[in-house]
Design an enzyme around this catalytic site. Sequence first.
Site, PDB file in Angstrom:
ATOM      1  CB  SER A   1      -0.915   0.012   1.221  1.00 21.81           C
ATOM      2  OG  SER A   1      -1.816  -1.068   1.189  1.00 21.81           O
ATOM      3  CD  GLU A   2       2.125   3.971   3.609  1.00 17.73           C
ATOM      4  OE1 GLU A   2       2.694   4.954   3.079  1.00 17.73           O
ATOM      5  OE2 GLU A   2       1.080   4.071   4.254  1.00 17.73           O
ATOM      6  N   GLY A   3       4.194   1.457  -0.772  1.00 12.57           N
ATOM      7  CA  GLY A   3       5.238   1.505  -1.783  1.00 12.57           C
ATOM      8  C   GLY A   3       6.546   1.948  -1.139  1.00 12.57           C
TER       9      GLY A   3
END
Length: 163
Positions: free
Chosen positions: A33-35
């Site tokens: 989700s954050e990368g």
Amino acid sequence: MAKVLIVVLALVAYGSAQQRQIGQAGLNLLKQSEGFVPNFYNDQIGLKTIGYGHACQWQGCDGINPPITEAQGTQILEKDLVQFEDCVNQAAPGLNQNQYDACVDFAFNMGCGAFQSSDILSNIKAGNMEGAADAFAKYNVAGGQVIEGLTVRRQNEKNLFLS
């Protein structure tokens, strides 16, 4: 002597009780989700960030010298997660690992206060796990706009929560 033994056993039991930590499924979801970004960047709301969503305003960035490696990003993330793990441990004891992981991901993204005042937690406390899972979808707005990435993230959290 017996009283001393009881006290010692109680202290050993208390000391060995560890707070739950995010599991691999939750960590994978959070990283996805954050990368990962090895250099400083401004996130969607303009906060200086690095790695896997490490916001300098909240966690500080002293001693971080970009570019960082993914391994360094994971170390930073694991330190950042402690406060959100504690938040979920205190607010919602008794969750299974996947429910817990989904809630930690949500708290990491939205903040502990947002988790504590969320319909997700209200439903958990009421024993309505389906309602809690459905409530993730309500939190896909930033700056008054529905954000596609948040919509996807909330669906992934719901899926993990229900698995």
